[in-house]
Motif scaffolding. Structure first.
Motif: not given
Length: 268
Positions: A211-222
């Motif tokens: 979950l935390s790594s997916s959220i980080a990925s989605l933040i990175a995508k804007g």
């Protein structure tokens, strides 16, 4: 392509830690990179040993990445000791790291301590660097120094953790028996509730890491924090729904659901 860095421990059976992080990042269409803080000997039945990486090598891993590659977001997981926690904090300040998602990993599902007791105070200070902190209820109880039994207490704990300096707090409700709603306290004081769905499976190894790594990925995508949490929850829910058994204990979630299905994988 956006680049996301995970700073966490290695899981030898591939369901949690940096292995889970890199799978989630790949599934969500970002380029994943890793800094290893510790090597764990674990399988689906538990953690059986931990070897910390020296702070010098941890810092060197961070240095060579930031000297060469633009990092769009960072997920932080297992830190193990105060020395490691402080060393990473120094590097974050040196490189003015942005979009930091901190998963305050303390204890494994098998009750193995992944964060030494002496490191809790260092972790509380480190949290001040976080864009988003994602504790589960036991972790939030330690960080906020209080008992949590309902949603109001989840919100109260989130406010206490926010006062440690982190901008946004996601208190995950999966450990509650009556309700699994997650509570997001945003920087502006708004509270957003994300109702959860109970899925009948024991195969939940690596859910917090994923979950935390997916959220980080989605933040990175804007995506905004709120939108990244919403989409991240959708991803982890589907991954848990498509989890599968390996070994004799708690199996992993299905990080690559679509790819697994295309490859003809059978969930059994």
């Amino acid at each position: 392509m956006k680049k996301v860095l995970t700073i966490a421990g290695s899981d030898s059976c591939g369901g949690a830690g940096i292995q889970a992080d890199l799978k989630a990042m790949s599934a969500l269409g970002v380029y994943g990179m890793s800094v290893i803080t510790a090597v764990t000997a674990q399988n689906t039945q538990g953690v059986f040993g931990v070897q910390e990486i020296s702070k010098e090598i941890i810092q060197k891993q961070i240095e060579v990445i930031f000297e060469d590659i633009e990092v769009d977001a960072v997920k932080v997981g297992m830190l193990s000791s105060s020395e490691i926690t402080e060393a990473i904090g120094e590097m974050f300040k040196k490189y003015n790291v942005k979009n930091i998602v901190i998963d305050p990993v303390m204890v494994s599902k098998s009750k193995y301590k992944l964060l030494k007791d002496e490191a809790i105070e260092a972790l509380k200070k480190f949290i001040s660097l976080g864009t988003l902190v994602t504790p589960n209820i036991p972790e939030a109880e330690i960080l906020a120094d209080m008992k949590i039994e309902n949603e109001d207490e989840m919100i109260e704990a989130a406010k206490k953790i926010q006062r440690l300096g982190a901008k946004n707090i996601l208190v995950k409700g999966g450990h509650r028996e009556d309700n699994c709603t997650d509570i997001l306290l945003l920087e502006d004081g708004r509270v957003v509730k994300f109702p959860g769905v109970r899925i009948d499976t024991i195969n939940t190894h690596g859910t917090g890491c994923t979950l935390s790594s997916s959220i980080a990925s989605l933040i990175a995508k804007g995506n905004s924090i709120e939108e990244a949490v919403r989409l991240g929850k959708e991803y982890i829910t589907e991954a848990i729904r498509n989890s599968f058994p390996i070994g004799h204990g708690v199996g992993p979630v299905g990080h690559f659901v679509d790819l697994y299905k295309k490859a003809g994988m059978k969930y059994e």
